[in-house]
Motif scaffolding. Structure first.
Motif, PDB file in Angstrom:
ATOM      1  N   ALA A  94       0.812  -1.214   0.000  1.00 10.09           N
ATOM      2  CA  ALA A  94       0.000   0.000   0.000  1.00 10.09           C
ATOM      3  C   ALA A  94       0.847   1.266   0.000  1.00 10.09           C
ATOM      4  CB  ALA A  94      -0.924   0.001   1.222  1.00 10.09           C
ATOM      5  N   ALA A  95       2.140   1.098  -0.277  1.00  4.26           N
ATOM      6  CA  ALA A  95       3.045   2.250  -0.212  1.00  4.26           C
ATOM      7  C   ALA A  95       2.684   3.334  -1.217  1.00  4.26           C
ATOM      8  CB  ALA A  95       4.486   1.787  -0.443  1.00  4.26           C
ATOM      9  N   ASP A  96       2.006   2.961  -2.292  1.00  5.21           N
ATOM     10  CA  ASP A  96       1.640   3.965  -3.294  1.00  5.21           C
ATOM     11  C   ASP A  96       0.405   4.765  -2.896  1.00  5.21           C
ATOM     12  OD1 ASP A  96      -0.265   2.016  -3.487  1.00  5.21           O
ATOM     13  OD2 ASP A  96      -0.064   1.705  -5.662  1.00  5.21           O
ATOM     14  N   GLY A  97      -0.198   4.412  -1.763  1.00  8.82           N
ATOM     15  CA  GLY A  97      -1.363   5.152  -1.280  1.00  8.82           C
ATOM     16  C   GLY A  97      -2.633   4.888  -2.060  1.00  8.82           C
ATOM     17  N   SER A  98      -2.657   3.816  -2.834  1.00  9.50           N
ATOM     18  CA  SER A  98      -3.848   3.503  -3.627  1.00  9.50           C
ATOM     19  C   SER A  98      -5.019   3.136  -2.715  1.00  9.50           C
ATOM     20  CB  SER A  98      -3.561   2.344  -4.584  1.00  9.50           C
ATOM     21  OG  SER A  98      -3.344   1.148  -3.856  1.00  9.50           O
ATOM     22  N   PRO A  99      -6.243   3.430  -3.142  1.00 10.18           N
ATOM     23  CA  PRO A  99      -7.413   3.086  -2.325  1.00 10.18           C
ATOM     24  C   PRO A  99      -7.483   1.599  -1.997  1.00 10.18           C
ATOM     25  CG  PRO A  99      -8.035   4.586  -4.078  1.00 10.18           C
ATOM     26  CD  PRO A  99      -6.622   4.175  -4.352  1.00 10.18           C
ATOM     27  N   THR A 100      -7.199   0.739  -2.982  1.00  8.23           N
ATOM     28  CA  THR A 100      -7.273  -0.700  -2.719  1.00  8.23           C
ATOM     29  C   THR A 100      -6.161  -1.148  -1.778  1.00  8.23           C
ATOM     30  OG1 THR A 100      -6.018  -1.111  -4.750  1.00  8.23           O
ATOM     31  CG2 THR A 100      -8.430  -1.272  -4.882  1.00  8.23           C
ATOM     32  N   GLY A 101      -5.001  -0.501  -1.875  1.00 11.94           N
ATOM     33  CA  GLY A 101      -3.913  -0.827  -0.959  1.00 11.94           C
ATOM     34  C   GLY A 101      -4.265  -0.476   0.468  1.00 11.94           C
ATOM     35  N   LEU A 102      -4.826   0.721   0.669  1.00 12.44           N
ATOM     36  CA  LEU A 102      -5.255   1.124   2.013  1.00 12.44           C
ATOM     37  C   LEU A 102      -6.343   0.195   2.538  1.00 12.44           C
ATOM     38  CD1 LEU A 102      -5.417   5.001   1.483  1.00 12.44           C
ATOM     39  CD2 LEU A 102      -3.669   3.715   2.748  1.00 12.44           C
TER      40      LEU A 102
END
Length: 316
Positions: free
Chosen positions: A144-152
């Motif tokens: 989730a390092a890219d801050g994407s909604p699915t990552g969060l």
């Protein structure tokens, strides 16, 4: 309730009496017992199999269902290689069904009252070690390092599953207002529509806050409703997506057993007991109706102690 021929769960090859009984039983499960759709489908599938077996034996009416037919059905399950747990579950489904038949006057007696079921083998569930659980969550955070909604979202899902030990169906059924941020507890609707409150810790709280602030708004649509976790199209997150997520992230942890969401539930329970939690508290957290169900986790921890003893004690 629709007519029998409109029910996809009803076998059209069944005689009218058997088919009508199955439709009425479906109505009973849904409208009177208020079981979940998943439980209703499981019961109906088992009972439909029983009635099809009865039809092949020449039975045309539920009043003719007897203990011999029930036993031959279970024997067929065993001879076809079904697991003991499956046979035991189907025996339970048969007993519940025949008890309903007798209670509603469809049979003069309850043939299932004398039906025994095989004792299931006790198997120890695969669980993560505490360090492996930490590795799983670290892998999710890295993803989730890219801050994407699915990552969060994925970090919040995994943190909450491990923090609370809730079932995947319970997690997917959560709404936003089921979270109590001040007390750090989540309101869960479990099996049998029983509600319980389950605590969670600071890491889960931080992950949930990040998801609600930076992830959920990006995925939400006018039709999202109050669902806490959303899929990429804005609908309530599907259980299959959660299972895929857990298997994928666990696969990134070296040496970890391949587990799904239920394995995380096992892991949470085991780690609670290993950390000193009492059995009754773990029972309440997991939402088990019986303490005997929770006690299986004591076998997991005892097994680990036994292995450690054999490796470390000079006279083991």
């Amino acid at each position: 309730m629709s007519a029998p021929e409109e029910h996809p769960s009803v076998d059209e090859g069944l005689p009218a009496s058997l088919r009508e009984a199955l439709v009425d039983y479906e109505r009973h499960l849904v409208a009177e017992r208020d079981v979940t759709p998943h439980t209703a489908r499981a019961y109906l599938a088992d009972v439909a199999g029983l009635l099809e077996h009865a039809r092949r034996r020449g039975l045309r009416d539920v009043a003719d269902l007897d203990l011999r037919a029930l036993r031959s059905w279970l024997a067929l399950q065993q001879s076809s290689g079904k697991a003991r747990t499956t046979v035991a579950r189907r025996a339970t489904a048969a007993r519940v069904f025949t008890a309903w038949l007798a209670r509603t006057g469809r049979t003069s007696a309850d043939p299932g009252a004398a039906l025994a079921s095989p004792r299931a083998h006790r198997t120890l569930p695969a669980v993560l070690r505490a360090d492996e659980a930490g590795g799983l969550l670290a892998a999710a955070v890295a993803g989730a390092a890219d801050g994407s909604p699915t990552g969060l979202r994925d970090v919040a899902v995994l943190e909450l599953l491990y923090a609370t030990g809730i079932r995947v169906g319970e997690l997917c059924g959560l709404d936003v207002d089921d979270l109590d941020d001040d007390r750090r507890v989540v309101r869960v609707l479990g099996k049998g529509r029983k509600e319980r409150s389950v605590p969670y810790g600071r890491p889960a709280a931080l992950a949930l806050d990040a998801w609600r602030r930076g992830g959920r708004p990006a995925l939400a649509t006018p039709t999202s409703g109050p669902a806490l976790f959303l899929g990429v199209r804005g609908g309530r997150l599907d259980q299959r997506a959660v299972r895929t997520l857990v298997h994928a992230r666990v696969g990134e942890v070296p040496g970890a057993p391949d587990i799904g969401p239920h394995g995380l539930r096992h892991s949470a329970a085991t780690h609670l007991l290993e950390g000193g939690a009492d059995l009754r508290s773990v029972q309440e957290i997991l939402g088990h109706a019986s303490l005997a169900t929770t006690q299986r986790y004591t076998h997991v921890t005892t097994d680990r102690l036994r292995r450690a003893y054999r490796q470390a004690h000079p006279r083991a």
